[in-house]
Every structure is written in structure tokens, then in C-alpha cells.
Design an enzyme around this catalytic site. Structure first.
Site, PDB file in Angstrom:
ATOM      1  N   CYS A  72       0.368   5.413  -0.361  1.00 41.07           N
ATOM      2  CA  CYS A  72      -0.874   6.360   0.244  1.00 41.07           C
ATOM      3  C   CYS A  72       0.506   7.570  -1.505  1.00 41.07           C
ATOM      4  CB  CYS A  72      -0.637   7.989   1.288  1.00 41.07           C
ATOM      5  SG  CYS A  72      -1.267   7.012   2.431  1.00 41.07           S
ATOM      6  N   TYR A 100       0.922   4.802  13.623  1.00 45.45           N
ATOM      7  CA  TYR A 100      -0.678   5.179  13.787  1.00 45.45           C
ATOM      8  C   TYR A 100      -1.039   5.004  14.349  1.00 45.45           C
ATOM      9  CZ  TYR A 100       1.324   6.840   8.917  1.00 45.45           C
ATOM     10  OH  TYR A 100       1.806   8.023   8.236  1.00 45.45           O
ATOM     11  N   ARG A 128       8.391   0.781  -3.995  1.00 43.79           N
ATOM     12  CA  ARG A 128       8.681   2.015  -4.916  1.00 43.79           C
ATOM     13  C   ARG A 128       9.325   1.343  -5.815  1.00 43.79           C
ATOM     14  NH1 ARG A 128      12.530   4.114  -0.023  1.00 43.79           N
ATOM     15  NH2 ARG A 128      12.135   1.349   0.734  1.00 43.79           N
ATOM     16  N   GLN A 146      -5.834  -1.569   2.328  1.00 44.08           N
ATOM     17  CA  GLN A 146      -5.336  -0.967   3.339  1.00 44.08           C
ATOM     18  C   GLN A 146      -6.550   0.333   4.621  1.00 44.08           C
ATOM     19  OE1 GLN A 146      -1.572   1.412   4.303  1.00 44.08           O
ATOM     20  NE2 GLN A 146      -1.467  -1.021   5.794  1.00 44.08           N
ATOM     21  N   PRO A 205       0.651  -1.073   0.191  1.00 41.12           N
ATOM     22  CA  PRO A 205       0.617   0.686   0.570  1.00 41.12           C
ATOM     23  C   PRO A 205       1.051   1.236   0.242  1.00 41.12           C
ATOM     24  CG  PRO A 205      -0.691  -1.122   2.436  1.00 41.12           C
ATOM     25  CD  PRO A 205       1.186  -2.549   1.001  1.00 41.12           C
TER      26      PRO A 205
HETATM   27  C1  LIG Z   1       5.012   6.700  -1.265  1.00 39.74           C
HETATM   28  C2  LIG Z   1       4.563   6.125  -0.859  1.00 39.74           C
HETATM   29  C3  LIG Z   1       3.521   5.579   0.376  1.00 39.74           C
HETATM   30  C4  LIG Z   1       3.424   5.042   1.520  1.00 39.74           C
HETATM   31  N1  LIG Z   1       2.100   5.391   2.030  1.00 39.74           N
HETATM   32  C5  LIG Z   1       2.332   3.949   2.545  1.00 39.74           C
HETATM   33  C6  LIG Z   1       0.518   3.369   2.833  1.00 39.74           C
HETATM   34  O1  LIG Z   1      -0.317   3.433   2.745  1.00 39.74           O
HETATM   35  N2  LIG Z   1       0.712   2.459   3.976  1.00 39.74           N
HETATM   36  C7  LIG Z   1       1.297   1.663   4.410  1.00 39.74           C
HETATM   37  O2  LIG Z   1       1.543   0.826   5.454  1.00 39.74           O
HETATM   38  N3  LIG Z   1       3.253   1.921   3.977  1.00 39.74           N
HETATM   39  C8  LIG Z   1       3.212   2.508   3.411  1.00 39.74           C
HETATM   40  N4  LIG Z   1       4.329   3.099   2.647  1.00 39.74           N
HETATM   41  C9  LIG Z   1       5.628   2.459   3.319  1.00 39.74           C
HETATM   42  C10 LIG Z   1       5.565   0.860   1.805  1.00 39.74           C
HETATM   43  O3  LIG Z   1       4.456  -0.044   1.661  1.00 39.74           O
HETATM   44  C11 LIG Z   1       6.540  -0.754   1.287  1.00 39.74           C
HETATM   45  O4  LIG Z   1       6.320  -0.321   3.445  1.00 39.74           O
HETATM   46  C12 LIG Z   1       8.079   0.416   2.322  1.00 39.74           C
HETATM   47  O5  LIG Z   1       8.035   1.731   0.631  1.00 39.74           O
HETATM   48  C13 LIG Z   1       9.140  -0.563   1.878  1.00 39.74           C
HETATM   49  O6  LIG Z   1       8.955  -1.175   0.751  1.00 39.74           O
HETATM   50  P1  LIG Z   1       9.877  -0.506  -0.723  1.00 39.74           P
HETATM   51  O7  LIG Z   1      11.644  -0.723  -0.216  1.00 39.74           O
HETATM   52  O8  LIG Z   1       9.371  -2.267  -1.312  1.00 39.74           O
HETATM   53  O9  LIG Z   1       8.940   0.737  -1.081  1.00 39.74           O
HETATM   54  C14 LIG Z   1       4.423   3.861   2.145  1.00 39.74           C
HETATM   55  C15 LIG Z   1       5.886   3.719   1.220  1.00 39.74           C
HETATM   56  C16 LIG Z   1       5.851   5.126  -0.469  1.00 39.74           C
HETATM   57  C17 LIG Z   1       7.155   5.488  -0.408  1.00 39.74           C
END
Ligand SMILES: Cc1cc2nc3c(=O)[nH]c(=O)nc-3n(C[C@H](O)[C@H](O)[C@H](O)COP(=O)(O)O)c2cc1C
Length: 373
Positions: free
Chosen positions: A25, A185, A334, A104, A23
Site C-alpha cells: 500500500c 483484514y 521493502r 490484490q 503488494p
Molecule cells: C509499505 C508497505 C505496504 C504493504 N502493503 C501490503 C499490502 O497492500 N498487502 C499485503 O498483503 N501486504 C502488504 N505489505 C506486506 C508486504 O507485502 C510484505 O509481505 C512484507 O513487507 C514482508 O516482506 P519484506 O520483508 O520483503 O518487505 C506491505 C508492506 C510494506 C512495507
């Protein structure tokens, strides 16, 4: 045969592979007016394109169960008919590409009412479209205002709000509901001793600090069909107790194992294992797989299926995580922003047939083999 592209069955739901969209945002919904919190064409494109790109499960971003539960005024929400209708269009699109639509459900608690992150990280006042934040205790997150300490009646209302949103999510066509219990949160702020200083039934002992999380899970489970799974995203550690130079006592991996056992008993089918977000100044050394050990620990010690997240970038890396039993699935954040069709590339690299949509498949697979290009 790769494990990453083996289906995963949770309850009666068959998820076609173990590459899932985490997820994220997007801060792109209308902040006011009749379309407040409703997903737009941007969200449709954003989520459906990752389903077309081969992710087996696509999770919509943290979605506020009520207006003050959004992180920013531009977050998605699910508390009215218009939002539900707009989400239904998205779940249809995700399913049309053969992926599972997940959502979520969230409340941002004391970290709510902030700006779009690419503009600033500051609190927005009521005059700027923000609101009074809430938390288990009147203890601010660094740099943000003191939140309102929730009364027991308000806590009970929040539990009902999660259930109402879950009901709407089901009606909109989602097949997985995830309770957001991570990243500092609201639910996370009840769990951690760093932010929960209550002396009533919702604070103090471990059993009391997890009470709100379990009540939310019970309420969501009660409206979610027995044949469909419920997930819980957790911050497995606050990254405080692990740091010998930090005197603060936080939530730990062992606490997560204890919580995971309770969550399983309350009908949670998968633990989505993240970390951090409780305090701004925690020392986190992030690198590839840095959160995977926590997913492995919960899976091993609590026997709960897990999803691993965090800097999972390469197909062989993802394959190893699931093939060695550290997690049942990987979530990519990402990397899927950079590369929406990552799952198709991963399938090809791992010796599987990528399941491209037919409009693309004949072209990229057959034509790439022909000299005509
Ligand atoms: C732009 C952005 C928005 C995110 N929004 C959420 C979210 O809405 N809910 C959540 O649990 N984590 C959120 N995260 C965390 C990601 O879900 C993920 O756990 C985190 O980026 C690590 O994974 P990655 O290295 O593959 O990006 C967000 C991360 C990014 C980069």
C-alpha cells in the site's frame, strides 16, 4: 542455471521468473472526488519501474473492492469505470517490460478507516473522511473502534463485491487476481477464532470460519478465466498458539495446511504465505526467512504451489528458497523499494543474463565493460 530465473507456468500463464513484487500500500490515491481510489502517475511509476527492474510478476497493492474496504481513504479501489481505466494504463506498462501484472483484491474489515501510517496509526472518524468498519463479530482490533457485525445479507453482498472487482481487474488487463486473506483484514478475521465469534454458518467450527474465504474464492474463480491463475494470500499463523506464554488460541500452520487443501479444490493456484496482523501484541521474532517454513509446510503437506515472503534480501538467499523446494517463488517488498532493479542484480550474481530493458541494457552491460565507462 538458477532456479530463481526459471519461468513458472501456472495454468496457461507463463511467469518469466520467480522474483515477484509483493503488494505494498502506498496511501497515495485521491480520498474523495471523481479520482477516488484510482491509481495515479505515482502508482504507474512505482509499479512499472519494478517491472523494468526485472521482477517477473508485479502485484498492485491491496485494492479495496468497495469504499469501506480500503485500509485508509488514500488506498486504491476497484469498483468503478474510472479506476478500471486508470489500472489499464498500469497493466499495459507492466506487460511492456515483460512482467505479469497482478492485483490484490481486498477488504480491510475491522482494521479499515485509518490514517496514513507515516502520520499516525489512529482511526479516522466519519468527519475526517473515515467510515464505520465491519467484521464477523463486534470485537475491535486493539486501539480501533468496535466494528459493525455483518449480517448474512451483507456477507453475501461482499462476496458479490469481490467478484465485481475481479471482473474489472480482468477487463483492466490483470493476469493474476490475488484474494487478500491475510494480516487481520476482513477475510482473515473470519478465519481466526480470535476475531470470529459468530454462531451461524460463518463462525464456530473450522469449516464455518473458512466459509466466507471459500465463497469469495468461488466468486472470483467464476469470473476469472480458466487459463489464468488465482492466488490467495494467507497469514499462516496469528503467532499466538506457538507462544507458550500466550493463552490465546489462534490460527496455526496446521490450520493453513487444511485451508490450503480446500483452496486448491476451489481453484486457487498459489498460496502467498505471510503471517500475523491479527492482534497488535503478538510476539513475532522476525528475521531473514522467518515466514519461509510456513510456505514450505503448506507446499509439502497440501501440495499447493507457494510464494515465500519476508526479509528476503539477498540473491543467494532467494535462490536457495526456490532451489530447495521451500517455495515456487519469492516475493520481495521493502528490498524492491530500496532497489527496484534487484532482480537484474540477482540475475547477474547467479550467473544469468539480466534482462534489462534495451534502453538500459546496452549501456550498463557493454559500457561497464569498456574503459570509457
Ligand atoms: C509499505 C508497505 C505496504 C504493504 N502493503 C501490503 C499490502 O497492500 N498487502 C499485503 O498483503 N501486504 C502488504 N505489505 C506486506 C508486504 O507485502 C510484505 O509481505 C512484507 O513487507 C514482508 O516482506 P519484506 O520483508 O520483503 O518487505 C506491505 C508492506 C510494506 C512495507
Amino acid at each position: 542455471m538458477s532456479t530463481l530465473f526459471t519461468p513458472l507456468k501456472l495454468r496457461s500463464l507463463q511467469i518469466p521468473n520467480r522474483v515477484w513484487m509483493s503488494p505494498m500500500c502506498m496511501y497515495s490515491a485521491a480520498p474523495t472526488g471523481p479520482e477516488t481510489g484510482a491509481p495515479t502517475d505515482f502508482h504507474l511509476t512505482h509499479l512499472a519501474s519494478r517491472a523494468a527492474g526485472g521482477a517477473g510478476l508485479v502485484m498492485a497493492e491491496a485494492t479495496g473492492v468497495r469504499p469501506d474496504g480500503r485500509i485508509s481513504p488514500w488506498d486504491l479501489g476497484l469498483w468503478n469505470d474510472r479506476q478500471q481505466e486508470a489500472f489499464a494504463r498500469i497493466t499495459q506498462a507492466i506487460k511492456a517490460y515483460g512482467a505479469v501484472p497482478a492485483i490484490q483484491l481486498a477488504h480491510a474489515g475491522r482494521k479499515a478507516s485509518v490514517d496514513k501510517p507515516w502520520l499516525s496509526d489512529r482511526y479516522l472518524s466519519e468527519a475526517e473522511g473515515g467510515w464505520q468498519t465491519v467484521a464477523p463479530s463486534p470485537e475491535p482490533y486493539q486501539g480501533l473502534p468496535v466494528p459493525h457485525e455483518l449480517t448474512v445479507d451483507e456477507i453475501q453482498q461482499l462476496v458479490r463485491d469481490f467478484a465485481a472487482s475481479a471482473k474489472r481487474a480482468l477487463a483492466a488487463g490483470f493476469q493474476v487476481a490475488e484474494v487478500h486473506g491475510a494480516h487481520g483484514y476482513l477475510i482473515n478475521s473470519f478465519l481466526s477464532p480470535v476475531s470470529n465469534h459468530r454462531t451461524d454458518a460463518y463462525g464456530g467450527s473450522f469449516e464455518n470460519r473458512i466459509r466466507f474465504a471459500l465463497e469469495v474464492v468461488d466468486a472470483v474463480r467464476a469470473v476469472w478465466p480458466a487459463e489464468l491463475p488465482v492466488f490467495f494470500r494467507t497469514s499462516a499463523t496469528d503467532w499466538l498458539t506457538e507462544n507458550p506464554e500466550d493463552e490465546r488460541e489462534g490460527w496455526t500452520g496446521e490450520d493453513t495446511v487444511r485451508l490450503a487443501k480446500e483452496l486448491t479444490a476451489h481453484g486457487v493456484d498459489l498460496l502467498d504465505v505471510s503471517t500475523g496482523g491479527m492482534v497488535r501484541d503478538a510476539k513475532i521474532v522476525a528475521g531473514p526467512n522467518y515466514q519461509v517454513p510456513f510456505a514450505a509446510q503448506a507446499r509439502e503437506a497440501a501440495g499447493i504451489p507457494t510464494a515465500a515472503i519476508g526479509l528476503i534480501l539477498e540473491p543467494a538467499q532467494a535462490e536457495e528458497i526456490v532451489a530447495t523446494g521451500q517455495a515456487d517463488a519469492v516475493m520481495l517488498g521493502r528490498q524492491l523499494l530500496r532497489e527496484p532493479s534487484w532482480a537484474h542484480r540477482a540475475a547477474a550474481e547467479l550467473g544469468e543474463e539480466p534482462r534489462w530493458p534495451e534502453q538500459y541494457g546496452y549501456a550498463v552491460v557493454r559500457r561497464s565493460k569498456s574503459k570509457k565507462g
